[in-house]
Scaffold this active site. Structure first.
Site, PDB file in Angstrom:
ATOM      1  N   GLU A 159       0.832  -1.205   0.000  1.00 31.00           N
ATOM      2  CA  GLU A 159       0.000   0.000   0.000  1.00 31.00           C
ATOM      3  C   GLU A 159       0.868   1.256   0.000  1.00 31.00           C
ATOM      4  O   GLU A 159       0.634   2.195  -0.770  1.00 31.00           O
ATOM      5  CB  GLU A 159      -0.929  -0.010   1.216  1.00 31.00           C
ATOM      6  CG  GLU A 159      -1.878   1.173   1.265  1.00 31.00           C
ATOM      7  CD  GLU A 159      -2.623   1.247   2.589  1.00 31.00           C
ATOM      8  OE1 GLU A 159      -3.189   2.316   2.871  1.00 31.00           O
ATOM      9  OE2 GLU A 159      -2.613   0.257   3.344  1.00 31.00           O
ATOM     10  N   HIS A 216      -2.263  -6.997  10.149  1.00 26.84           N
ATOM     11  CA  HIS A 216      -2.887  -7.527   8.931  1.00 26.84           C
ATOM     12  C   HIS A 216      -2.064  -8.652   8.327  1.00 26.84           C
ATOM     13  O   HIS A 216      -2.582  -9.714   7.983  1.00 26.84           O
ATOM     14  CB  HIS A 216      -3.063  -6.404   7.907  1.00 26.84           C
ATOM     15  CG  HIS A 216      -3.770  -6.847   6.655  1.00 26.84           C
ATOM     16  ND1 HIS A 216      -3.126  -7.541   5.645  1.00 26.84           N
ATOM     17  CD2 HIS A 216      -5.053  -6.706   6.260  1.00 26.84           C
ATOM     18  CE1 HIS A 216      -3.989  -7.811   4.684  1.00 26.84           C
ATOM     19  NE2 HIS A 216      -5.157  -7.322   5.020  1.00 26.84           N
ATOM     20  N   GLU A 247      -2.853 -12.950   8.216  1.00 26.13           N
ATOM     21  CA  GLU A 247      -2.331 -13.823   7.165  1.00 26.13           C
ATOM     22  C   GLU A 247      -0.872 -13.478   6.891  1.00 26.13           C
ATOM     23  O   GLU A 247      -0.379 -12.426   7.292  1.00 26.13           O
ATOM     24  CB  GLU A 247      -3.156 -13.665   5.884  1.00 26.13           C
ATOM     25  CG  GLU A 247      -3.200 -12.235   5.362  1.00 26.13           C
ATOM     26  CD  GLU A 247      -4.141 -12.042   4.197  1.00 26.13           C
ATOM     27  OE1 GLU A 247      -4.690 -13.045   3.722  1.00 26.13           O
ATOM     28  OE2 GLU A 247      -4.309 -10.891   3.754  1.00 26.13           O
ATOM     29  N   VAL A 275      -6.883   1.490  12.042  1.00 27.24           N
ATOM     30  CA  VAL A 275      -8.309   1.527  12.370  1.00 27.24           C
ATOM     31  C   VAL A 275      -8.779   0.147  12.812  1.00 27.24           C
ATOM     32  O   VAL A 275      -8.216  -0.872  12.411  1.00 27.24           O
ATOM     33  CB  VAL A 275      -9.155   1.995  11.156  1.00 27.24           C
ATOM     34  CG1 VAL A 275      -8.730   3.371  10.701  1.00 27.24           C
ATOM     35  CG2 VAL A 275      -9.072   1.005  10.007  1.00 27.24           C
ATOM     36  N   HIS A 279     -11.247  -6.262   9.621  1.00 24.25           N
ATOM     37  CA  HIS A 279     -10.437  -7.349  10.187  1.00 24.25           C
ATOM     38  C   HIS A 279     -10.593  -7.424  11.706  1.00 24.25           C
ATOM     39  O   HIS A 279     -10.693  -8.508  12.279  1.00 24.25           O
ATOM     40  CB  HIS A 279      -8.968  -7.147   9.824  1.00 24.25           C
ATOM     41  CG  HIS A 279      -8.646  -7.496   8.408  1.00 24.25           C
ATOM     42  ND1 HIS A 279      -8.846  -8.744   7.877  1.00 24.25           N
ATOM     43  CD2 HIS A 279      -8.145  -6.739   7.392  1.00 24.25           C
ATOM     44  CE1 HIS A 279      -8.483  -8.765   6.607  1.00 24.25           C
ATOM     45  NE2 HIS A 279      -8.059  -7.557   6.289  1.00 24.25           N
TER      46      HIS A 279
END
Length: 560
Positions: A159, A216, A247, A275, A279
């Site tokens: 990202e 994440h 993951e 945030v 998830h």
């Protein structure tokens, strides 16, 4: 008034009913969920409706940031985004508000990287949030002069990489464009975040409690961020903290194994994410059988879930503010790496294979190895990137790449990194290179420079180039073609005048003396190809020294 009384009676009835149910002792779960705490910001709480409590749906006052006005200086805060209203307000909104309060001379704007979230909010809430490209285009349209871009990512993964690639295409659109770092960028960042999180969760700590932070996870090489953060916690003695990922990393089964070796009876789950979005609410705290909460409950642990993102913690906000300060104090992003306009082609380098360096216009499009092969047919490079973020390269623009699939260069995997074999036009000059991001599926424009610095000096061959002299009285001339040399990434030409009377030359204010004693005056000077060069030559042909201004032109197409 009657409706209000009826509503009050219904609420009272529900409360009484729940009281009796609560006292019955049946179906009492062995877990609890801590909802997001009220923001310490002075901003009002999120708006609510009769149909929901404002946690997931709706908008809040911090969403008003999308209503921009004209400004000369802007800080663009780029976040992944979330469709959960309250966590968007308490985390993303809180970071934006804190930065605005710290830098009142700047306008703070918002951009999201997730198009899915942008589209969902537009459809559900009629809330328009810019993508990175839309935000940058708006900055150009608004004639903003100074831009600071702050990604709110935890790490410099896919990202972050995509943000840098998109923003990097606008380097020539502003007087100043500066790009900040991710949350965990330096060792000092790791130390500060560790202390902030421990302080934030200190009231949970006890001998029989383990605190699990859920990140994440990523296939990107930046996934080592989680391991390093765990090592940072351990080094500080916080061994009751475990770092896991949804993951691609230390997943739940690994966490369960670690917990089994501890004396923990209780587990506190908290997201290691900006945030507390999908998830956190589903993978971590959900009631489905595969959620972390449910599985750990089945393992016999008393589980408490904290649904709070990192963004609502004041210490995290402060760290982002310090990143903004560091970015403002840094140099503006350059349009392209400095290089000669023409560079040097294969016909001026001895055949062979050379290990060279490659400069890039973006830190996340980083070349870690390049093997250059030169032969009679030209130059090719085996170029290895720092990770696996790109699946194809094209030597040209993104528009050309999309239209010319036959000349796209697909990666090969070398030591867990993506490597590409590509043609090289020239060294020491900016070359357009489009890169296909695997995660986004988008092409991104880059400029790279293949450096000649590591090639041995004796590998560069002299050449001949047409030289044209104008100016002065029109009587003087120079020999053409002239000998063209290449030294330290720069072209040099040996200028032989039509008389022996020149005692020095000035090029860009620097004095050059003759390289010969007998015969017509000869000089070796740095030259620029395909452009009119203004030089000064001092002659004693008229008795006393006299400086005369001339123009020299060297045609690169004539090199042989």
């Amino acid at each position: 008034m009657k409706v209000s009384k009826l509503f009050s009676m219904l609420v009272t009835l529900v409360l009484i009913t729940s009281l009796f149910v609560g006292c019955s002792g049946n179906n009492v779960p062995n877990s609890s969920i801590t909802e997001p705490a009220p923001s310490t910001s002075t901003e009002p709480a999120p708006s609510t409706s009769d149909e929901n409590d404002g946690y997931e749906e709706g908008t809040s006052e911090t969403d008003d940031i999308v209503n921009t006005t004209s400004a000369e200086k802007v800080i663009l805060v780029v976040s992944f985004g979330t469709s959960y209203n309250q966590t968007r307000h308490l985390n993303i909104g809180a970071i934006e508000t804190a930065i605005q309060n710290a830098y009142p001379d700047y306008q703070v704007r918002r951009a999201f990287t997730s198009q899915i979230i942008i589209d969902k909010l537009a459809k559900r809430e009629k809330l328009t949030i810019d993508s990175v490209r839309e935000a940058m285009d708006r900055l150009v349209l608004d004639k903003v002069k100074e831009v600071v871009v702050l990604p709110t990512t935890v790490m410099n993964g896919f990202e972050f990489h995509d943000v840098i690639a998109e923003v990097g295409q606008y380097t020539d659109k502003f007087e100043s464009l500066k790009i900040g770092t991710q949350l965990l960028a330096s060792d000092d960042d790791y130390d500060k975040v560790a202390e902030v999180l421990v302080a934030e969760t200190s009231h949970f700590r006890s001998e029989d409690t383990a605190i699990v932070l859920m990140g994440h996870g990523t296939e990107h090489e930046a996934g080592v961020t989680y391991t390093k953060f765990q090592e940072t916690l351990n080094a500080k003695g916080y061994t009751d903290y475990l770092v896991g990922t949804v993951e691609h990393g230390i997943e739940l089964d690994d966490i369960r194994e670690m917990l089994s070796s501890m004396n923990a009876k209780k587990v506190v789950l908290r997201p290691l994410m900006i945030v507390a979005g999908d998830h956190a609410n589903n993978d971590m705290a959900g009631d489905e059988e595969d959620s972390w909460k449910v599985i750990l409950e089945q393992d016999g642990y008393d589980v408490e879930v904290v649904l709070e993102g990192l963004g609502q913690i004041e210490g995290i906000q402060d760290l982002f503010i310090s990143h903004v300060k560091d970015t403002i104090d840094s140099e503006s992003v350059s349009t392209t790496p400095a290089a000669a306009a023409v560079g040097i082609a294969a016909n001026r380098i001895e055949s062979g294979t050379y290990s060279i360096e490659v400069e890039s216009d973006a830190s996340m499009f980083r070349i870690v190895d390049c093997q250059l092969t030169v032969n009679e047919s030209g130059m090719n490079a085996v170029m290895t990137l720092s990770g696996q973020g790109y699946g194809a390269l094209y030597m040209g623009s993104t528009e050309e790449a999309v239209a010319d699939k036959d000349n796209q260069h697909i990666f090969t995997l070398v030591d867990e990194k993506h490597s590409f074999t590509i043609p090289v036009e020239a060294l020491d000059r900016g070359i357009s290179c489009a890169a296909l991001g695997l995660k986004s599926g988008n092409w991104f424009d880059h400029t790279i420079v293949f450096r000649s610095d590591n090639i041995p000096a004796d590998a560069f061959m002299s050449a001949q180039i047409d030289a044209e002299l104008t100016g002065g009285s029109g009587k003087a001339s120079v020999e053409s073609p002239a000998t063209l040399l290449y030294k330290d990434g720069q072209n040099f030409a040996q200028i032989v005048w039509s008389s022996p009377n020149y005692i020095y030359m000035l090029v860009d204010g620097i004095e050059y003396l003759p390289i010969n004693v007998d015969g017509n005056s000869s000089f070796e000077i740095p030259v620029k190809l395909d452009t009119d060069m203004t030089v000064v030559a001092c002659t004693v042909a008229m008795g006393s020294p006299k400086e005369i201004e001339y123009n020299l032109y060297f045609d690169s197409s004539s090199v042989k």
